[in-house]
Design an enzyme around this catalytic site. Sequence first.
Site: not given
Length: 417
Positions: A85, A87, A148, A182, A205
């Site tokens: 992801h 974001d 992240d 996400e 992730d």
Amino acid sequence: MLKYQNNNKTLQGRFTKYVQIDTQSDPLSETIPSTEKQKDLGRVLVAELLEMGITDAHLDDFGYVYATIPSTTEKEVPVICFCSHMDTSPDCSGKNVKPIIHPNYQGQDLVLPDDETIILKMAEHPDLKDQIGNDIITASGTTLLGADNKAGVAEIMEAAAFLISHPEIKHGKIRILFTPDEEIGRGVDKADLKKLGADFGYTIDGETLGSIEDETFSADGAVLTINGVSTHPGFAKGKMESAIKILADVISALPADCLSPESTELKEGFIHPVTFGGSVEQAEARFILRAFNDEELSANGELLDATVQNIIEDFPNSTYTLKITPQYRNMKQVLDQYPQVIEYGIEAIKRAGIVPKQQSIRGGTDGSRLSFMGLPCPNIFAGEHAFHGKQEWASVQDMEKAVQTIVNIASIWEEKA
């Protein structure tokens, strides 16, 4: 098999470039994606994929990036998707991130220069014990880093470039999916799985080197609205019923020694208020409910409702609404039906020279929902640590191992076909 080498430091170059692009998502926004700025990274990724020679790379209107690495084998191989992801968390600023590489870490405290009160200490970050001699990347002390999940994004991009430049490595068709939102539980709301056309997937992730996660929380979101009674405070005796105070009483009445993030670990779930606001007349709180099985999750929702009912009995003229909405479910329920997805992931980690760590995650990934949408999808380590805060960090060497693991997964699916 040819091994990935980060000889020109392209991996950390990608990563430090991506983290400087603000992609923070917004849980209060109703747009898709929740913030338009997430597309800024998407456009960069598409341009880089096209430059690699991946001709179908594109960004759709909802902020998703799709791309295909063509097959290099004559075999019929299941189509594998790698997903991360774009974001970053709303919990901490992702604007003006200044990544800092701390080379050849030797166990010292890492004092972040833009706020010297932000210090990474080995005693507080036990995974740093395994990083002696490695290169650690942090932010500068005023923002999160964005590992992240931009570590995962950079690793997939690096693996794509490696595979495209080495067609002698045999693999089936590989699909790339980068998602928005996400962090606010909407990461696959508009993912087009028909267009994606993948049979199995892996989100990149995860945290610790070697981890493969086949189990997540099951998750619900809850919105509690209290409708109180407002009147002039000078003449309020016996009349006013403050929605703010009622809501505060509800939150105070929830268990603190259990069912709270501050007091739970391992496979213990929780009820967690994440926003609170309003007026005397009406106040609202949003909660996240978490548990590793659906029965406990349902019980947590019932406990929240019972707590509200008990408190509001003392306020006869006030009312409430509690809306509980499913967010995602424990992906183990699906992955147990497809054991080869985990087996091949474990083998890929071993081939990268790492001891695999099959484990649960006290959280969720896009893979949770993708699994229930028909794309079985465990989570592979990306080397991101202490996420959602200013002490977030990543290891270049762990990220290199993640790239090799991605390449290995692609090769193993071809071998086993």
